[in-house]
Design an enzyme around this catalytic site. Sequence first.
Site, mmCIF file in Angstrom:
data_model
loop_
_atom_site.group_PDB
_atom_site.id
_atom_site.type_symbol
_atom_site.label_atom_id
_atom_site.label_comp_id
_atom_site.label_asym_id
_atom_site.label_seq_id
_atom_site.Cartn_x
_atom_site.Cartn_y
_atom_site.Cartn_z
ATOM 1 N N HIS A 188 113.995 66.782 19.411
ATOM 2 C CA HIS A 188 114.907 66.711 20.560
ATOM 3 C C HIS A 188 116.340 67.053 20.125
ATOM 4 O O HIS A 188 117.049 67.789 20.795
ATOM 5 C CB HIS A 188 114.934 65.296 21.156
ATOM 6 C CG HIS A 188 113.635 64.834 21.747
ATOM 7 N ND1 HIS A 188 112.919 63.778 21.239
ATOM 8 C CD2 HIS A 188 112.927 65.266 22.817
ATOM 9 C CE1 HIS A 188 111.836 63.567 21.963
ATOM 10 N NE2 HIS A 188 111.802 64.458 22.938
ATOM 11 N N GLN B 144 103.349 63.353 35.620
ATOM 12 C CA GLN B 144 102.755 64.326 34.701
ATOM 13 C C GLN B 144 101.737 63.691 33.763
ATOM 14 O O GLN B 144 101.146 64.365 32.923
ATOM 15 C CB GLN B 144 103.832 65.073 33.914
ATOM 16 C CG GLN B 144 104.535 64.274 32.839
ATOM 17 C CD GLN B 144 105.692 65.059 32.250
ATOM 18 O OE1 GLN B 144 106.683 65.347 32.920
ATOM 19 N NE2 GLN B 144 105.584 65.445 30.983
ATOM 20 N N MET C 118 111.802 62.901 27.611
ATOM 21 C CA MET C 118 111.221 61.630 28.041
ATOM 22 C C MET C 118 111.621 60.517 27.070
ATOM 23 O O MET C 118 110.983 59.461 27.028
ATOM 24 C CB MET C 118 109.699 61.752 28.141
ATOM 25 C CG MET C 118 109.284 62.791 29.186
ATOM 26 S SD MET C 118 107.641 62.526 29.871
ATOM 27 C CE MET C 118 106.653 62.749 28.419
ATOM 28 N N SER D 33 106.932 64.578 17.376
ATOM 29 C CA SER D 33 106.549 64.193 18.734
ATOM 30 C C SER D 33 106.824 62.705 18.896
ATOM 31 O O SER D 33 106.653 61.934 17.938
ATOM 32 C CB SER D 33 105.051 64.461 18.934
ATOM 33 O OG SER D 33 104.579 63.743 20.053
ATOM 34 N N SER D 34 107.234 62.317 20.096
ATOM 35 C CA SER D 34 107.476 60.891 20.342
ATOM 36 C C SER D 34 106.199 60.099 20.090
ATOM 37 O O SER D 34 106.242 58.943 19.657
ATOM 38 C CB SER D 34 107.928 60.678 21.782
ATOM 39 O OG SER D 34 109.070 61.453 22.042
ATOM 40 N N GLY E 16 111.366 73.117 24.174
ATOM 41 C CA GLY E 16 110.771 73.356 22.866
ATOM 42 C C GLY E 16 109.491 74.174 22.955
ATOM 43 O O GLY E 16 108.690 73.996 23.868
ATOM 44 N N ASP F 139 105.868 72.616 23.256
ATOM 45 C CA ASP F 139 105.112 72.602 24.513
ATOM 46 C C ASP F 139 105.182 74.016 25.095
ATOM 47 O O ASP F 139 105.825 74.245 26.118
ATOM 48 C CB ASP F 139 105.720 71.578 25.467
ATOM 49 C CG ASP F 139 105.707 70.187 24.866
ATOM 50 O OD1 ASP F 139 104.654 69.549 24.886
ATOM 51 O OD2 ASP F 139 106.750 69.754 24.336
HETATM 52 P P1 AMP Z 1 109.506 65.333 25.570
HETATM 53 O O1 AMP Z 1 110.503 64.230 25.420
HETATM 54 O O2 AMP Z 1 108.317 65.184 24.680
HETATM 55 O O3 AMP Z 1 109.176 65.628 27.000
HETATM 56 O O4 AMP Z 1 110.230 66.637 25.032
HETATM 57 C C1 AMP Z 1 111.458 67.067 25.558
HETATM 58 C C2 AMP Z 1 111.726 68.462 25.069
HETATM 59 O O5 AMP Z 1 111.765 68.462 23.643
HETATM 60 C C3 AMP Z 1 110.627 69.466 25.467
HETATM 61 O O6 AMP Z 1 111.230 70.691 25.803
HETATM 62 C C4 AMP Z 1 109.812 69.572 24.206
HETATM 63 O O7 AMP Z 1 109.129 70.807 24.083
HETATM 64 C C5 AMP Z 1 110.888 69.449 23.152
HETATM 65 N N1 AMP Z 1 110.302 69.035 21.882
HETATM 66 C C6 AMP Z 1 109.498 67.964 21.665
HETATM 67 N N2 AMP Z 1 109.111 67.937 20.377
HETATM 68 C C7 AMP Z 1 109.676 69.004 19.777
HETATM 69 C C8 AMP Z 1 109.650 69.541 18.451
HETATM 70 N N3 AMP Z 1 108.946 68.957 17.484
HETATM 71 N N4 AMP Z 1 110.338 70.670 18.191
HETATM 72 C C9 AMP Z 1 111.048 71.276 19.181
HETATM 73 N N5 AMP Z 1 111.119 70.829 20.448
HETATM 74 C C10 AMP Z 1 110.442 69.709 20.733
#
Ligand code: AMP
Length: 279
Positions: A36, A60, A29, A185-186, A147, A150
Site C-alpha cells: 500500500h 465485494q 481496505m 497482502s493484508s 496494484g 490485483d
Molecule cells: P487492498 O487494501 O487489499 O484492497 O489493496 C488496496 C490497493 O493496494 C489495491 O490497489 C491493491 O492492488 C494494492 N496492493 C495490495 N497489495 C499490494 C502489493 N503487494 N503490491 C502492490 N500493490 C498492492
Amino acid sequence: MLVFNNIEKLQQHLSTIYVENQIGFVPTMGALHQGHLSLIAQSQLKNDITIVSIFINPTQFNNIEDLEKYPRHLESDLKQLESINCDIVFTPNANDIYNNSIIASRFNFDGLEYQMEGAFREGHFDGVGTIVKRLFEIIQPNNAYFGEKDFQQLQIIKALVKQNLFEINIQACEIYREKDGLAMSSRNTRLSSTQRKEVPLIYKTILRVKELFKAESYSNIQSWVSNQFEDNPILSLDYFEITDESTLRTIKSKEIDKKYRAFIAINVGDIRLIDNISL
Ligand code: AMP
C-alpha cells in the site's frame, strides 16, 4: 493529516482545493503494508494532495467469514499514514457510502468480470465496481493508484473509468513483495508460522512458469503447476491460468504481438492468496 469519515465534510474540503491542486487517490481496505505504502509514495511523487481511503467494502466479499476475519488495524494505519505525510484519509462507514442500502450494483465489463476471481468469488467485481465508482464520484481525483497484485481488478477499474467517462488516470503499480517473494497482502498477517514458511512456493511456482512459458505448451505448464500443489498438505490450488493481459481470456495459442500473464489463487486453510506475473 486530515481524517474525514463524513462524506459531505470531505467534499466541502475538497471543493476548496481542487482548483490549485492535482489530486492522487489510493483506495485501500486498511491493514496497511509496504505494498500500500508504495502506491501512496507514487501518488505523492506526482500529485499535490494524496488521499487514502480505508474502507472494508462488504459487498465485494462473497464469504462472510472472510469479511469478518479481514484484519482491521485502523489506529496503527492512521499512525503510519501520518508518519509518511499523507494529506487526507477518508474512513467512511458502510451505511453512508451505500445510502443505507448495502447492496452492489450490477456491471458489465465485457466478460472481464467472469474470469478467475469473478468465477471463484461470485459477485466480487460488482462489489468492487460499486465501491470504486462511488469513491471516484465522491473524491473526483486526477490520478488513482491500483496494484498489479490485483491485476484483474486493475483491468476492471480501467473499464469502469471508460464506461463512466471519468476523467481519472489509472496508474498501475508493480507488485511489492517480501524478501522471499511472497506478494504483500493484508491477509498475510493471518498466516500461522507453519503456513508462512510454505507460502513462498506460490511465487516460486509462477516464477518458474515464466521460464517454462518460453518453450512449453499451456497444458504442460498447467499439469506441472497442479503437480506442485497436489500433495501439499498446507496449500491447495484454487486456479492457475495463463491469459491474454487485456481480455483475461485463457490462452489458446501464443501470438507474437500479445502480452500474457500467469495468475494463481491458493487456499491456505481459510486464507485465500492470489498472485500473478507478466510472462
Ligand atoms: P487492498 O487494501 O487489499 O484492497 O489493496 C488496496 C490497493 O493496494 C489495491 O490497489 C491493491 O492492488 C494494492 N496492493 C495490495 N497489495 C499490494 C502489493 N503487494 N503490491 C502492490 N500493490 C498492492
